[in-house]
Design an enzyme around this catalytic site. Structure first.
Site, PDB file in Angstrom:
ATOM      1  N   LYS A 187       0.928   7.522   4.502  1.00 28.19           N
ATOM      2  CA  LYS A 187       0.394   6.163   4.534  1.00 28.19           C
ATOM      3  C   LYS A 187      -0.262   5.837   5.880  1.00 28.19           C
ATOM      4  O   LYS A 187      -0.547   4.679   6.166  1.00 28.19           O
ATOM      5  CB  LYS A 187       1.516   5.158   4.242  1.00 28.19           C
ATOM      6  CG  LYS A 187       2.227   5.406   2.903  1.00 28.19           C
ATOM      7  CD  LYS A 187       3.369   4.423   2.712  1.00 28.19           C
ATOM      8  CE  LYS A 187       4.319   4.887   1.616  1.00 28.19           C
ATOM      9  NZ  LYS A 187       5.523   4.045   1.550  1.00 28.19           N
ATOM     10  N   ARG A 205      15.888  -0.663  -2.701  1.00 28.12           N
ATOM     11  CA  ARG A 205      14.673  -1.036  -3.433  1.00 28.12           C
ATOM     12  C   ARG A 205      14.978  -1.109  -4.923  1.00 28.12           C
ATOM     13  O   ARG A 205      15.875  -0.424  -5.414  1.00 28.12           O
ATOM     14  CB  ARG A 205      13.564   0.011  -3.206  1.00 28.12           C
ATOM     15  CG  ARG A 205      13.272   0.305  -1.748  1.00 28.12           C
ATOM     16  CD  ARG A 205      12.649  -0.863  -1.030  1.00 28.12           C
ATOM     17  NE  ARG A 205      11.370  -1.237  -1.615  1.00 28.12           N
ATOM     18  CZ  ARG A 205      10.214  -0.658  -1.331  1.00 28.12           C
ATOM     19  NH1 ARG A 205      10.166   0.329  -0.470  1.00 28.12           N
ATOM     20  NH2 ARG A 205       9.101  -1.069  -1.905  1.00 28.12           N
ATOM     21  N   PRO A 257       0.802  -1.226   0.000  1.00 28.40           N
ATOM     22  CA  PRO A 257       0.000   0.000   0.000  1.00 28.40           C
ATOM     23  C   PRO A 257       0.838   1.280   0.000  1.00 28.40           C
ATOM     24  O   PRO A 257       1.760   1.431   0.788  1.00 28.40           O
ATOM     25  CB  PRO A 257      -0.819  -0.106   1.286  1.00 28.40           C
ATOM     26  CG  PRO A 257      -0.176  -1.162   2.104  1.00 28.40           C
ATOM     27  CD  PRO A 257       0.666  -2.007   1.225  1.00 28.40           C
ATOM     28  N   GLU A 258       0.497   2.162  -0.916  1.00 24.78           N
ATOM     29  CA  GLU A 258       1.054   3.514  -0.943  1.00 24.78           C
ATOM     30  C   GLU A 258      -0.127   4.481  -0.822  1.00 24.78           C
ATOM     31  O   GLU A 258      -1.245   4.049  -0.558  1.00 24.78           O
ATOM     32  CB  GLU A 258       1.850   3.733  -2.231  1.00 24.78           C
ATOM     33  CG  GLU A 258       3.022   2.766  -2.338  1.00 24.78           C
ATOM     34  CD  GLU A 258       3.906   3.009  -3.565  1.00 24.78           C
ATOM     35  OE1 GLU A 258       3.798   4.073  -4.199  1.00 24.78           O
ATOM     36  OE2 GLU A 258       4.701   2.106  -3.886  1.00 24.78           O
TER      37      GLU A 258
END
Ligand SMILES: [Zn+2]
Length: 286
Positions: free
Chosen positions: A57, A257, A2-3
């Site tokens: 978030k 990442r 989730p972003e």
């Protein structure tokens, strides 16, 4: 995972589910989503939801009588609404409603986070204080983006994902915004021209709008890693032809990442003005 768009959609679902309802009981299991906060305090949450705010978030729940909850979905957390007899895998915490429906917080990996506190104190919590501006809640314009990111010595994509600068962008939407803006993810933020800041602001806005549109029809948010359709332009497409120019999409590791980008659409240096205009035209067409 989730972003900002997924958390915003979760917020809208929760507001809808709790509208006109009362939480008659709340209960949680003793798991690490509480991270040292007292998990038993979750049971104190009850009554009507007065507001549900999203910052980056994070979700900030305010119930009657100054009862508050800070929640973060982590990597795999989600809220789901079920009938009272339903079994929900990985359910960690539950709101029981006067309609007899139950809202579960389900989280397989338990990287989500919950903390109860007085609703009036939610904004003063350290994780919220540490956030930068929120592109949806605070509005996004070129000056705000440049102020937040322009002085970073990190690579552009890493700076965009820094929650202390821009709250809510993660690996997916930062990559998408950079692709839409035609900017290489490793550019030093200080090297961007005025035209490039404009393209970046637009790229972030369009990437987030796209994410919101993708998720809004669903009753429950489904994350890409769990087999959801990949509707993104560049994220998750390494080794395949760029949707715009056919060049093979590449991947590089940044800040631990994986970043996906098109070496042709996202050149490593400032683009000559003519090319910048062409990229902007391409970006507008999509
Ligand atoms: Zn390309």
């Amino acid at each position: 995972m989730p972003e900002l768009p997924e958390v915003e959609i979760a917020r809208r679902h929760l507001v809808h589910w709790l509208d006109g309802r009362r939480v008659v009981k709340a209960d949680a299991d003793d798991t690490r989503i509480f991270r040292g906060a007292r998990w038993k305090d979750f049971a104190s949450l009850r009554g009507r939801l007065l507001s549900l705010e999203r910052r980056g978030k994070y979700l900030l729940f305010s119930f009657e009588e100054d009862r508050g909850l800070l929640a973060h979905l982590g990597m795999s957390g989600r809220f789901v609404r079920r009938s009272p007899d339903a079994t929900v895998p990985y359910s960690r915490a539950r709101f029981h409603l006067d309609s007899e429906e139950v809202i579960h917080f389900a989280d397989a990996r338990m990287l989500g986070r919950m903390e109860t506190c007085p609703a009036s104190g939610l904004h003063a919590l350290a994780p919220i204080q540490a956030l930068g501006f929120d592109p949806l809640a605070d509005g996004l314009d070129v000056a705000r983006l440049r102020d937040a990111v322009g002085d970073s010595k990190q690579e552009l994509k890493v700076a965009l994902m820094d929650q202390g600068r821009v709250a809510g962008l993660g690996n997916i939407h930062a990559a998408e915004a950079l692709f839409r803006a035609g900017l290489h993810p490793s550019r030093p933020p200080g090297s961007l021209t005025d035209a490039e800041w404009k393209r970046l602001a637009r790229g972030v806005r369009v990437a987030l709008d796209f994410g919101l549109r993708e998720q809004q029809a669903e009753e429950e948010v489904r994350y890409l890693k769990e087999g959801g359709r990949n509707g993104f332009l560049v994220y998750g497409r390494a080794g395949t032809p760029c949707v715009r120019c056919g060049t093979t999409v590449e991947s590089v590791t940044q800040g631990g990442r994986t970043t996906h980008f098109c070496p042709s659409c996202q050149p490593s240096g400032p683009a000559p003005e003519s090319r910048g205009r062409r990229d902007a035209r391409i970006a507008r067409r999509r």
